[in-house]
Design an enzyme around this catalytic site. Structure first.
Site: not given
Ligand code: F6P
Length: 383
Positions: A130-131, A300, A294, A153, A155, A26, A133, A199
């Site tokens: 990231g992992d 993104h 709400r 990342t 994350d 991403g 890749t 994640r």
């Protein structure tokens, strides 16, 4: 560490003349800053740089182009990646079509990629991702192509590094949104649940939740009891102009329950996409307390826009460190940051693992509890 990463070394002892650079997985703020740092360092040391388009897809489909000073000019502050990226282009399992039943047919394309590398005389790769890749780079490392990884990342869940670039920008973006929803929550005395990415790791929720003063933070690492969340909402509602902000990680789940999956992307190395728990929590709060609630899903937006200064600095440091390893002939490493110092580990050492919060041992969780933040586990006393 073989040698201090800050020591100046302008001799390309590896003898590598031409390198490839790609961004996989991403998009993430700071990718362009790494591409710029890698390219400028390589050019400075007399190497040529080939940009590979859309991650490993560019190698599979022979879509590459040279990168010069002009190509990387004025990109430090740009979000996304000038090379394009893909989170589906796994060279060992690449979808080439569908069978009679419409199911994807996969092929191993590593040899095809090797042909592209030979065709363009690419001797080494800088893989930014990231992992997934880093795992995808393994077959090339096994075939003698030096692969140096740079961890990205939003994350911040990559094992082996305390920090990935992109995280600080995502925290800033999420915090900005959490700050803004205070306006409506306070004016209408509502509960607003903001679902943030991350994640299975709650770092993004924890940092942005604390930065925005969220009243409740729900993390994947702490399964929540909705009754505790509702208790906090009701207690706060009794105050004059009472309202509640819940910062909810997309990976959060109720005690004894499961994470909510939005979709599964079979061809992705990390196929599960989470999403929906924010709405679930908001609906539960309204149903159980009668207080209007709400849900807002940031999605993104968190990965978008200009990288913050900290990410530009980290990305530049990582890019330079990657090139330094490459020039020194040190093979198949992942650049990392530990205790504020640059270091490197084996490129696939982060594969198939995640760096998660240890709730009973985490100083930030402790600090958040000290300002009465509810984690949905009845361990914080609300007053
Ligand atoms: O890993 C980064 C990340 O943004 C996660 O936080 C999120 O769950 C996922 O990627 C979303 O993936 P996609 O861009 O494929 O929807």
């Amino acid at each position: 560490m073989t040698e201090p990463m800050h020591a100046r070394d302008r001799v390309p002892v590896s003898g590598v003349k031409r390198i490839g650079v790609l961004t996989g997985g991403g998009d993430c703020p700071g990718l362009n800053a790494v591409i710029r740092a890698v390219t400028k360092d390589a050019l400075f040391h007399g190497m040529e740089v080939i940009g590979i388009e859309d991650g490993f897809a560019g190698l599979i489909e022979d879509r590459v182009h040279p990168l010069d000073r002009k190509a990387v000019g004025n990109i430090l502050t740009r979000g996304g990646t000038i090379l394009g990226s893909s989170n589906k282009a796994n060279p060992q399992k690449y979808a080439v079509g569908t069978d009679d039943e419409g199911k994807p047919v996969y092929r191993d394309m590593v040899d095809v990629c090797m042909t592209t590398l030979e065709l363009h005389r690419i001797e080494a790769l800088v893989v930014i991702g990231g992992d997934g890749t880093m795992s995808a780079a393994k077959p090339f490392a096994d075939r003698g192509i030096n692969c140096i990884g740079v961890p990205k990342t939003i994350d911040n869940d990559l094992v082996g590094t305390d920090l990935t670039f992109g995280f600080s920008t995502a925290v800033a973006n999420a915090t900005d949104a959490l700050d803004k929803v205070h306006t409506t929550a306070a004016s209408h005395h509502r509960a607003i649940v903001v679902e943030v990415m991350g994640r299975n790791a709650g770092w993004l929720a924890l940092h942005s939740g604390i930065a925005s003063g969220s009243d409740v933070i729900l993390l994947p690492e702490i399964p929540f009891d909705i009754e505790d969340v509702c208790h906090t909402v009701e207690t706060r509602a009794q105050r004059k102009h009472g309202f509640t902000i819940v910062c909810c990680s997309e990976g959060a789940k109720p005690k004894g329950g499961k994470q909510i999956v939005d979709r599964v992307i079979e061809s992705s190395p990390d196929p599960v996409r989470l999403g929906g728990v924010g709405k679930f929590v908001a609906d539960q709060i309204e149903e159980k307390t009668g207080i209007e609630s709400r849900a807002v899903v940031l999605g993104h937006v968190q990965r978008g826009g200009v990288p913050v200064a900290a990410d530009r600095v980290l990305a530049t440091q990582f890019g330079h460190a990657a090139m330094k390893l490459l020039r020194m002939g040190i093979k198949n490493r992942l650049v990392v940051m530990r205790n504020g110092l640059l270091d490197h580990v084996e490129i696939t050492s982060a594969a198939d693992k995640q760096r998660l919060i240890e709730p009973d041992n985490d100083p930030l969780v402790e600090a958040a509890r000290s300002v009465y933040t509810c984690f949905g586990d009845w361990k914080t006393k609300i007053v």
